[in-house]
Design a protein around this motif. Structure first.
Motif: not given
Ligand SMILES: [Zn+2]
Length: 146
Positions: A26-29, A72-78, A103-110
């Protein structure tokens, strides 16, 4: 880095510019989400600012908001598509913070109950138990009072 030659391209910038393959989620602006190639669990996703930002303190408030909104959108999709029941977010910033890719990165681990990652034990095994006095001193120092 040095001035003797061009730096190698940043892999996350390359993915954001669609010059390198990425498994986009996914992406946003201001932010982009794609699967990590080294997942802890199926669906483990990285969310990055589209602009090349290395450390947390360099990101703008808008970029940070965009990264967390997309996370947060990714978490909903997971949860919806992979059946996860929770998530662990992880963000390492700076070499001392053990940041792996600059390069800054946030891990979203389901996560699921009893999925075996056992981060709570990892944490409690290493946690200190400072005296209240030390906590108060540290808080005062961070607030600029000492
Ligand atoms: Zn980059």
């Amino acid at each position: 880095m040095g001035t003797s030659g061009p730096s190698p391209p940043c892999i996350f910038c390359e993915i954001a510019a669609r010059r390198a393959p990425g498994h986009l989620v996914g992406e946003n602006a201001e932010a982009l989400a794609f699967l990590t190639i080294g997942p802890l669990r199926r669906g483990h996703t990285l969310v990055v600012p589209k602009r090349h930002v290395v450390e947390l303190v360099e990101a703008s408030p808008v970029e940070l908001a965009s990264v967390f909104r997309l996370g947060t959108e990714v978490a909903r999709l997971q949860r919806r598509e992979l059946g996860s029941e929770g998530e662990t977010l992880f963000l390492a910033s700076g070499e001392a913070g053990e940041q792996s890719v600059p390069h800054l990165h946030l891990h979203v681990v389901p996560r699921q109950r009893d999925d075996g990652l056992d981060l709570a034990h990892w944490w409690s095994d290493r946690a200190r138990s400072p005296a209240r006095e030390e906590l108060e001193q540290t808080a005062r120092r961070l607030r600029g009072l000492d």
